[in-house]
Design a protein around this motif. Sequence first.
Motif, PDB file in Angstrom:
ATOM      1  N   LEU A 327       0.741  -1.207  -0.191  1.00 34.45           N
ATOM      2  CA  LEU A 327      -0.008   0.002   0.086  1.00 34.45           C
ATOM      3  C   LEU A 327       0.763   1.218  -0.218  1.00 34.45           C
ATOM      4  O   LEU A 327       0.678   2.219  -0.789  1.00 34.45           O
ATOM      5  CB  LEU A 327      -0.829  -0.115   1.218  1.00 34.45           C
ATOM      6  N   TRP A 328       2.018   1.455   0.844  1.00 34.79           N
ATOM      7  CA  TRP A 328       2.523   2.447   0.991  1.00 34.79           C
ATOM      8  C   TRP A 328       3.847   2.526   0.831  1.00 34.79           C
ATOM      9  O   TRP A 328       4.578   3.645   0.973  1.00 34.79           O
ATOM     10  CB  TRP A 328       2.465   2.903   2.612  1.00 34.79           C
ATOM     11  N   GLY A 399      -6.073   0.086  -4.234  1.00 31.87           N
ATOM     12  CA  GLY A 399      -5.654   0.654  -2.921  1.00 31.87           C
ATOM     13  C   GLY A 399      -6.670   0.568  -1.847  1.00 31.87           C
ATOM     14  O   GLY A 399      -6.316   0.025  -0.817  1.00 31.87           O
ATOM     15  N   ALA A 403      -6.376  -1.574   1.708  1.00 36.30           N
ATOM     16  CA  ALA A 403      -6.430  -0.916   2.748  1.00 36.30           C
ATOM     17  C   ALA A 403      -7.654  -1.575   3.654  1.00 36.30           C
ATOM     18  O   ALA A 403      -7.217  -1.546   4.910  1.00 36.30           O
ATOM     19  CB  ALA A 403      -6.473   0.525   2.602  1.00 36.30           C
TER      20      ALA A 403
END
Length: 455
Positions: A327-328, A399, A403
């Motif tokens: 994700l990040w 995304g 999440a």
Amino acid sequence: MYLADRSAPSPADTGAPPDRGSLRTPAVTSAVLALGTVSLITDVSSEMVTAVLPLYLIAGLGLSPLGFGALDGLYNGVSALVQLTGGHLADRVRNHKLIAGIGYGLSALCKPLLLLAHSLGPISVILALERTGKGLRTAPRDAMISLSTPAELQGRAFGVHRAMDTTGALLGPLAAFLVLSVAVDGYDAVFGVSACVAVLGVVVLVLFVPSGGGAAVPPLPSGGGAARPDPVRLREATALLRLPRLRALALCAVLLGLTTVSDAFVYLLLQRRTGIGEQWFPLLPIGTAAVFLLLAVPAGALADRIGRRTVFLTGHALLLAGYGLLLWAPGWPPLPYLVLALHGMFYAATDGVLPAAVAATVPGRLRATGLALVGTGQALARFGCSLAFGAAWSLWGTGPALAAAAAGLLCCAAVAGVVLRPAAPADSPVLPGLGSDLNSDSDPDPDPKPVRPPV
């Protein structure tokens, strides 16, 4: 042994005399090694298909992510439902090898049928039948492993089996990659080779797995002088869920399964995030399998030593870290390696630890049924996760979908940490036909004689 227990009951605790020969007891029995070999060969066959299936369906047949999520859920959901049947049948007929062999044989028969199917409908039916075979064999196979292994070595035995199984998972995608690189009709060639390998696995099962699977459950007597034990009834199987420890394990398996994204989706997300070429896609499962192979035995032995709850929950924390990287994390070159390493560590810490814990909470004559109950709950939960994640991907994008899965996994892991706390030594319920000793491997006869696993 409960998931939170640190060790099996000692001879002093159980009243059994110390077995001096146990000092020389091998950590892994011949039955475990034979079953591991069968699983290795069968996984080569299965993973050859699994490695190319996402691209074949999405890029080749134009299936949407939502459609693939539904098919992937069906692929695993059918297996989950059939696990109950396979586990109960194996306990009822007291022939775990027979039921497992039927399952392996059905899966092998389905592989060549993929050569004839080139549309979504027939492929869905074939995959459902193949998963039916997997569902039939899973619980009897794990029951043979647990019943042939002393209680204090269950984690190690399942770790060895999962390591051998994962060797096949590592070799399967590699074989698919090599076949695709040299064959003209790449996908058909992969399906054909997979069918041949599956037949070899069935042959090894028939020839080398002991007829009793090494199980400690005695076979039904054939003579007229001995009393024949009552067959396992469906009422006894359903009564297993009244065992608090088994209920706790089943609840946590379901909760965590609801937030465990399918492997295929993880690889698709990784491919889209990093821009890996389609020709390299079949190699992604090798990264997970390699780490799983290296750590499965150490993780199982560690769970036997420090407690299965700790190792099990740590595995899900590692999976959550992998989701976080997807994700990040920035687009680092080592990102694919980190994600695949965390994915493999998750499986090493959970895949063999959970059945080892379940096996120690269920009497020997109902071992396959108990394993099937928890396995079915977990697989059905992952079926639901595949459907939900595929829908979320289609509606919101990758995304937000990931999440949401990560947030759910964090919450469910926190709940599991509370539910799986060490149980107080309170009185356990006595269920009709099950006996009072929930850690006993002996049949609950009026005058039971403990059956020690072969050493």
